[in-house]
Design an enzyme around this catalytic site. Structure first.
Site, PDB file in Angstrom:
ATOM      1  N   ALA A  75      26.999  61.741  27.647  1.00  0.00           N
ATOM      2  CA  ALA A  75      27.929  61.314  28.695  1.00  0.00           C
ATOM      3  C   ALA A  75      28.699  60.052  28.302  1.00  0.00           C
ATOM      4  CB  ALA A  75      27.192  61.096  30.015  1.00  0.00           C
ATOM      5  N   ASN A 155      23.220  55.597  38.897  1.00  0.00           N
ATOM      6  CA  ASN A 155      21.983  55.641  38.117  1.00  0.00           C
ATOM      7  C   ASN A 155      20.981  54.559  38.487  1.00  0.00           C
ATOM      8  OD1 ASN A 155      24.382  54.417  36.756  1.00  0.00           O
ATOM      9  ND2 ASN A 155      22.803  53.542  35.447  1.00  0.00           N
ATOM     10  N   THR A 243      30.782  69.151  13.272  1.00  0.00           N
ATOM     11  CA  THR A 243      29.938  70.346  13.264  1.00  0.00           C
ATOM     12  C   THR A 243      29.064  70.375  14.512  1.00  0.00           C
ATOM     13  OG1 THR A 243      29.893  70.318  10.863  1.00  0.00           O
ATOM     14  CG2 THR A 243      28.142  71.557  11.963  1.00  0.00           C
ATOM     15  N   CYS A 327      20.043  50.650  29.446  1.00  0.00           N
ATOM     16  CA  CYS A 327      20.959  50.049  28.469  1.00  0.00           C
ATOM     17  C   CYS A 327      20.980  48.540  28.590  1.00  0.00           C
ATOM     18  CB  CYS A 327      22.366  50.566  28.687  1.00  0.00           C
ATOM     19  SG  CYS A 327      22.414  52.175  29.435  1.00  0.00           S
TER      20      CYS A 327
HETATM   21  C1  LIG Z   1      22.766  58.189  31.266  1.00  0.00           C
HETATM   22  C2  LIG Z   1      24.113  57.988  31.842  1.00  0.00           C
HETATM   23  C3  LIG Z   1      25.255  57.908  31.025  1.00  0.00           C
HETATM   24  C4  LIG Z   1      25.165  57.956  29.518  1.00  0.00           C
HETATM   25  O1  LIG Z   1      24.775  59.216  29.073  1.00  0.00           O
HETATM   26  P1  LIG Z   1      24.301  59.409  27.548  1.00  0.00           P
HETATM   27  O2  LIG Z   1      24.254  60.895  27.399  1.00  0.00           O
HETATM   28  O3  LIG Z   1      22.967  58.767  27.455  1.00  0.00           O
HETATM   29  O4  LIG Z   1      25.330  58.796  26.678  1.00  0.00           O
HETATM   30  C5  LIG Z   1      26.467  57.754  31.636  1.00  0.00           C
HETATM   31  N1  LIG Z   1      26.584  57.664  32.968  1.00  0.00           N
HETATM   32  C6  LIG Z   1      25.525  57.737  33.786  1.00  0.00           C
HETATM   33  C7  LIG Z   1      25.707  57.653  35.260  1.00  0.00           C
HETATM   34  C8  LIG Z   1      24.248  57.888  33.250  1.00  0.00           C
HETATM   35  O5  LIG Z   1      23.190  57.937  34.060  1.00  0.00           O
END
Ligand SMILES: *Cc1c(COP(=O)(O)O)cnc(C)c1O
Length: 380
Positions: A75, A155, A243, A327
């Site tokens: 994401a 989150n 890839t 993070c």
């Molecule tokens: C975990 C998360 C991300 C990042 O996703 P990754 O696949 O770990 O890069 C971005 N936005 C939200 C709301 C998340 O919970």
């Protein structure tokens, strides 16, 4: 027996056993390891077929067309591609972007970068429940607005934004609409077609798939133009070269299928876990930052007045929990999300996020609540 009780499902989930088992079949010589872009032999076609099945499984989960799924590394990359890609490919739409101050850093840091490139960013402020209302969004929209980027489930809080209301509003506005749905895909019913959303970010490791893989939904009708940020062999219709990671994608596909089958049961389970956990706590001893009525039941953010979160966590060695987002857990600053909610600094530093998921048992949820209550009593 491992005494660790994992209560950090919002940071990442374990891959489901079926996901891990299926992935293992796409790595070795006796499996389906070939490059899905290899057109000259059967092994390549089979890998491509596996990738396309995963695309089908994800598309079905969110109501998309196959051709609207662009694979990414997760994401974070999907958010970067949505924001930067849309800004660069659509200069005629304007240079104004609307987002909120409590988005994931993958959106906020990308917005900060775009600001340096000359874009104007409006950061909407959430209410005490962590919600951005459609009225706030309406007031911020201008003729110059190129893109709106607001998350679905937060989150850190589990707050759920009113995307149905945004849909009504944005239907009549030319701005592109992006949703960071990393915490919501596989947990809430999402129908991109009905919503009319243009771009939507997905991460497999938030719904029992592997880490390092995800996707960006990109609307085809009317078509949304994106400029690639990763250049190479022109994979993914030129939007994201590289890839394809067959095993990761197969894992994502199985996770999507399972999430669709189990969505109601998963939701009922995390709700029961939250109830079992909270039932063990003295309600006088915490302040909930999460909305316990309207929010996503898998995430509960609690402040414990007078007790530092770091101290409390040290007293709970068997619980895997976190203060805010993974993070940021290296820093000692209070969570920016809680700060923007108006939570006083001391209370923010006394706050812990508990997040529940499929493989937590009700007994573990109850034990976790007992351990927290015991630690609070002895620390106080
Ligand atoms: C975990 C998360 C991300 C990042 O996703 P990754 O696949 O770990 O890069 C971005 N936005 C939200 C709301 C998340 O919970």
């Amino acid at each position: 027996m491992n005494p660790l009780i994992y209560l950090d499902y919002a940071a990442t989930t374990p891959a489901s056993p079926e996901v891990a088992q299926e992935m293992a079949r796409y790595l070795t010589l006796d499996g389906c390891f070939a490059n899905p872009a290899s057109r000259s032999h059967m092994a390549g076609w089979m890998a491509e077929q596996a990738v396309e099945q995963a695309r089908q499984q994800l598309a079905r989960l969110i109501g998309a067309d196959l051709r609207e799924i662009v694979w990414t590394s997760g994401a974070t990359e999907a958010n970067n591609l949505a924001l930067i890609g849309a800004a660069r490919a659509n200069p005629e739409r304007g240079r104004h972007i609307i987002t909120s101050s409590i988005e994931h850093k993958a959106v906020l840091d990308t917005c900060a970068w775009l600001e340096k490139q000359g874009y104007r960013i409006t950061y909407l402020q959430p209410n005490a429940q962590g919600i951005i209302s459609a009225e706030q969004l309406a007031a911020a929209l201008t003729d110059e607005t190129l893109l709106v980027s607001l998350m679905l489930i937060n989150n850190e809080l589990g707050s759920i934004n009113p995307i149905e209301d945004y849909a009504l509003l944005l239907r009549d506005h030319p701005a592109l609409w992006h949703i960071d749905a990393a915490q919501a895909v596989g947990k809430l019913e999402i129908d991109v077609q009905r919503l009319g959303v243009d771009l939507l970010s997905i991460s497999a490791h938030k719904f029992y798939g592997p880490k390092g893989i995800g996707a960006l939904y990109v609307r085809r009708d009317p078509p949304v133009h994106l400029e690639a940020i990763i250049h190479g062999g022109g994979h993914e219709r030129g939007m994201r070269s590289g890839t394809l990671a067959t095993h990761q994608l197969v894992g994502l596909g199985v996770a999507a299928r399972q999430a669709q089958e189990q969505m109601q049961a998963d939701r009922a389970h995390v709700q029961a876990c939250r109830q079992a956990f909270l039932a063990e706590l003295d309600p006088q001893g915490y302040q909930a930052h999460s909305d316990l009525e309207q929010g996503w039941p898998g995430i509960v953010n609690l402040g414990f007045p007078g007790i530092e979160a770091e101290t409390l966590m040290l007293a709970l060695p068997d619980l895997a929990v976190s203060t805010g987002s993974a993070c940021n857990s290296a820093s000692i600053d209070p969570s920016y999300v809680l700060a923007r909610l108006g939570v006083p600094r001391a209370l923010a530093l006394s706050s812990i996020r508990f997040s529940f998921g499929r493989y937590l048992t009700l007994e573990q949820a109850q034990q976790a609540g007992q351990q927290v209550q015991k630690a609070l009593s002895s620390l106080r």
